[in-house]
Write an enzyme that holds these catalytic residues in place. Structure first.
Site, PDB file in Angstrom:
ATOM      1  CD  GLU A 213      -3.061  -0.979   0.322  1.00  0.00           C
ATOM      2  OE1 GLU A 213      -3.305   0.151  -0.128  1.00  0.00           O
ATOM      3  OE2 GLU A 213      -3.713  -1.986   0.001  1.00  0.00           O
ATOM      4  CB  CYS A 251      -1.411   7.344   1.077  1.00  0.00           C
ATOM      5  SG  CYS A 251      -2.875   6.581   1.798  1.00  0.00           S
TER       6      CYS A 251
HETATM    7  P1  NAD Z   1       8.220   4.282   5.225  1.00  0.00           P
HETATM    8  O1  NAD Z   1       8.304   3.442   4.004  1.00  0.00           O
HETATM    9  O2  NAD Z   1       9.388   5.084   5.616  1.00  0.00           O
HETATM   10  O3  NAD Z   1       7.838   3.373   6.496  1.00  0.00           O
HETATM   11  C1  NAD Z   1       6.786   2.435   6.495  1.00  0.00           C
HETATM   12  C2  NAD Z   1       7.084   1.318   7.490  1.00  0.00           C
HETATM   13  O4  NAD Z   1       8.265   0.617   7.076  1.00  0.00           O
HETATM   14  C3  NAD Z   1       7.365   1.802   8.910  1.00  0.00           C
HETATM   15  O5  NAD Z   1       6.796   0.887   9.808  1.00  0.00           O
HETATM   16  C4  NAD Z   1       8.869   1.789   9.007  1.00  0.00           C
HETATM   17  O6  NAD Z   1       9.370   1.611  10.299  1.00  0.00           O
HETATM   18  C5  NAD Z   1       9.223   0.600   8.138  1.00  0.00           C
HETATM   19  N1  NAD Z   1      10.563   0.682   7.551  1.00  0.00           N
HETATM   20  C6  NAD Z   1      11.267   1.791   7.221  1.00  0.00           C
HETATM   21  N2  NAD Z   1      12.453   1.450   6.662  1.00  0.00           N
HETATM   22  C7  NAD Z   1      12.492   0.100   6.641  1.00  0.00           C
HETATM   23  C8  NAD Z   1      13.435  -0.853   6.183  1.00  0.00           C
HETATM   24  N3  NAD Z   1      14.590  -0.489   5.639  1.00  0.00           N
HETATM   25  N4  NAD Z   1      13.133  -2.161   6.316  1.00  0.00           N
HETATM   26  C9  NAD Z   1      11.964  -2.564   6.839  1.00  0.00           C
HETATM   27  N5  NAD Z   1      11.027  -1.697   7.306  1.00  0.00           N
HETATM   28  C10 NAD Z   1      11.287  -0.386   7.206  1.00  0.00           C
HETATM   29  O7  NAD Z   1       6.935   5.208   4.973  1.00  0.00           O
HETATM   30  P2  NAD Z   1       6.260   6.274   5.930  1.00  0.00           P
HETATM   31  O8  NAD Z   1       7.134   7.466   6.074  1.00  0.00           O
HETATM   32  O9  NAD Z   1       5.777   5.622   7.165  1.00  0.00           O
HETATM   33  O10 NAD Z   1       4.970   6.646   5.082  1.00  0.00           O
HETATM   34  C11 NAD Z   1       4.980   7.546   4.024  1.00  0.00           C
HETATM   35  C12 NAD Z   1       4.670   6.880   2.719  1.00  0.00           C
HETATM   36  O11 NAD Z   1       3.664   5.893   2.888  1.00  0.00           O
HETATM   37  C13 NAD Z   1       4.097   7.842   1.698  1.00  0.00           C
HETATM   38  O12 NAD Z   1       4.628   7.550   0.438  1.00  0.00           O
HETATM   39  C14 NAD Z   1       2.608   7.551   1.722  1.00  0.00           C
HETATM   40  O13 NAD Z   1       1.933   7.893   0.537  1.00  0.00           O
HETATM   41  C15 NAD Z   1       2.602   6.087   1.973  1.00  0.00           C
HETATM   42  N6  NAD Z   1       1.345   5.692   2.603  1.00  0.00           N
HETATM   43  C16 NAD Z   1       0.514   4.874   1.921  1.00  0.00           C
HETATM   44  C17 NAD Z   1      -0.701   4.525   2.487  1.00  0.00           C
HETATM   45  C18 NAD Z   1      -1.675   3.631   1.764  1.00  0.00           C
HETATM   46  O14 NAD Z   1      -2.621   3.187   2.386  1.00  0.00           O
HETATM   47  N7  NAD Z   1      -1.487   3.339   0.499  1.00  0.00           N
HETATM   48  C19 NAD Z   1      -1.044   5.004   3.743  1.00  0.00           C
HETATM   49  C20 NAD Z   1      -0.151   5.820   4.409  1.00  0.00           C
HETATM   50  C21 NAD Z   1       1.052   6.167   3.843  1.00  0.00           C
END
Ligand code: NAD
Length: 484
Positions: A213, A251
């Protein structure tokens, strides 16, 4: 790696629970969903406090977007659980006679859910509802960027739910990477495309299915609405969906607007009036605009405004308060298309308006960019609506509103292309965490002699008739009345 070993012990407890078969029982699934319902009710204040502490969300916004939607989802899942869990009969061709078939839903097993920080409860518990309803054991790793919310999740889930089956593991990217080294039966990831790629390549090691997502830039096409009522409603929905929902850190929030040149000044002037009505003369004081999650994101957003060309395009707002992580609702007209604000996902309360010669040009504009999670279009023009539906591709498409699709259990929520893949909410969540096993039943009573060697031309003819649904042909060939 030490961390990997530690998790292995904890994961083995969950796997053992799954092997015991207890999570497959309808009564267990129901009890967990009911516990989640109680958690949301009894710990409402803790949730409000944490959301305010981490992101400055007002309780009204927090209830609308998190507690309320989740309560609705749990109730919906409880109401549908029996139906979702039931096997479905499948039709078979006559050639398969005498066989019956059914699709039997079975849980996948050990599921890993990664969630993001902008809706820390919604994005954690919405997939959890589906995973539990489907009978899985679950590890939830919430985002470290919303620590108060993450800690409420860890404490409450441990207390209310079966802690031999559902576990919250807190931590940042290091913990995330360690978790990814384990074998999972499904990974459900909400976050950025960058980390999505890391998740997918780790999942490839064990051929683990993933749902991603992700985000991206969601456009909103605003047609030149001639009725003042329609304009007012459209603008309220745009402002509410952008600035009044987690300060645009969403998002499915509107990333930018596409509008006809001639309509731009009307739109901007009416937006200015309604922004003041909705958020007050001083939005920082009214607490109706959430805060930016942290300094890093604040500086990222500041940088998006930091070129002279972009700065010159600001027509409303633009004030930033770093100490309070507050950014005023800001509208820009025609920032350069090559600037970062128009190439990167904004994820904040900055709203560029891009002007076009005619509104139909929006279709090519959208098609020339990566597929969005959602497209919005505010219009009464049925021809434009039909063109948007048939000519553009996106996770979802909503006419005349913003973000409402998130709360609708009966439509799938998910992306396509760079905005992700897989879908959830309602029955789609259940399906995401379920394998539908095809179960075929035959009796020993009859058999078709031509299905087996030794092969000859007559058998070939019979296959050709049977596979082409030519049952008369089967009879004629069998009786020797048809030879080619
Ligand atoms: P992110 O990818 O930085 O983090 C998401 C999750 O992944 C967190 O739990 C984080 O701790 C974990 N994570 C981070 N680095 C990692 C790694 N190297 N290995 C494993 N896990 C890791 O994203 P974010 O800053 O939390 O969210 C922002 C992004 O998410 C935006 O692009 C937004 O559009 C998207 N988003 C999508 C939805 C949806 O429903 N489609 C909802 C909310 C946010």
């Amino acid at each position: 790696m030490e961390g990997v070993k530690d998790f292995e012990t904890e994961l083995e407890v969950l796997r053992e629970t799954f092997r015991s078969g207890k999570t497959k029982e309808a009564s267990w699934r129901r009890s967990q969903l009911e516990a989640l319902f109680t958690l949301l009710k009894e710990r409402e204040d803790d949730i409000f406090k944490a959301l305010h502490q981490d992101i400055g969300k007002h309780p009204a916004e927090a209830y609308r977007d998190e507690i309320g939607t989740l309560t609705k989802s749990v109730n919906y899942a409880l109401g549908c659980l029996k139906e979702w869990m039931s096997s479905k009969k499948a039709k078979l061709p006559l050639a398969a006679f005498p066989t019956t078939a059914e699709l039997v839903p079975e849980p996948l097993g050990l599921v890993l859910v990664f969630s993001s920080w902008n809706f820390p409860f919604g994005l954690s518990l919405e997939p959890l509802i589906g995973a539990i309803a489907a009978g899985n054991v679950v590890v939830l790793k919430p985002s470290e960027l919303a620590p108060a919310c993450s800690s409420v999740l860890a404490n409450t889930i441990h207390t209310y739910l079966d802690n031999q089956a559902v576990k919250v593991i807190q931590g940042g990217h290091v913990v995330g990477e360690q978790l990814l080294q384990h074998k999972w039966d499904k990974i459900f990831f909400t976050g950025s495309a960058r980390v999505g790629r890391i998740v997918m390549s780790a999942a490839a090691n064990y051929l683990t299915p993933v749902t991603l997502e992700l985000g991206g830039k969601c456009p909103a096409v605003v047609d030149s609405l001639s009725s003042s009522w329609d304009r007012e409603v459209a603008i309220k929905r745009i402002l509410g969906g952008k600035f009044g929902t987690c300060a645009g850190q969403v998002c499915i929030g509107i990333d930018y607007i596409l509008v006809e040149k001639e309509f731009t000044s009307t739109l901007v002037e009416e937006m200015k009036i309604l922004i003041k009505k909705m958020f007050g003369e001083n939005p920082k004081e009214t607490n109706s605009v959430a805060r930016i999650i942290n300094k890093q994101h604040f500086l990222r957003l500041k940088q998006l405004l930091d070129s002279s060309m972009v700065n010159a395009s600001i027509v409303y707002g633009g004030s930033l308060d770093e100490d309070n992580l507050f950014i005023e609702p800001t509208i820009l007209v025609d920032p350069p298309l090559k600037s970062a604000i128009m190439t990167e996902e904004i994820f904040g309360p900055l709203l560029p308006i891009i002007t076009l010669d005619k509104i139909e040009d929006s279709i090519e504009f959208i098609k020339s960019r990566p597929k969005a999670l959602t497209i919005y279009a505010y219009t009464n023009n049925e021809k434009l609506k039909r063109r948007m539906i048939s000519e553009t591709s996106s996770g979802g498409l909503t006419f005349n509103d913003a973000t409402i699709q998130y709360a609708a259990e009966t439509v799938p929520f998910g992306g396509v292309g760079e905005s992700g893949f897989g879908r959830y909410h309602g029955k789609f969540s259940f399906d995401t965490f379920t394998h539908e096993k095809a179960v075929m039943r035959r009796s020993f009573l009859t058999e078709f002699w031509f299905r087996f060697p030794p092969w000859n031309d007559k058998k070939l003819l019979l296959f050709k008739s049977a596979y082409n649904y030519d049952y008369l042909g089967v009879i004629l060939v069998t009786l020797g009345l048809k030879r080619s």
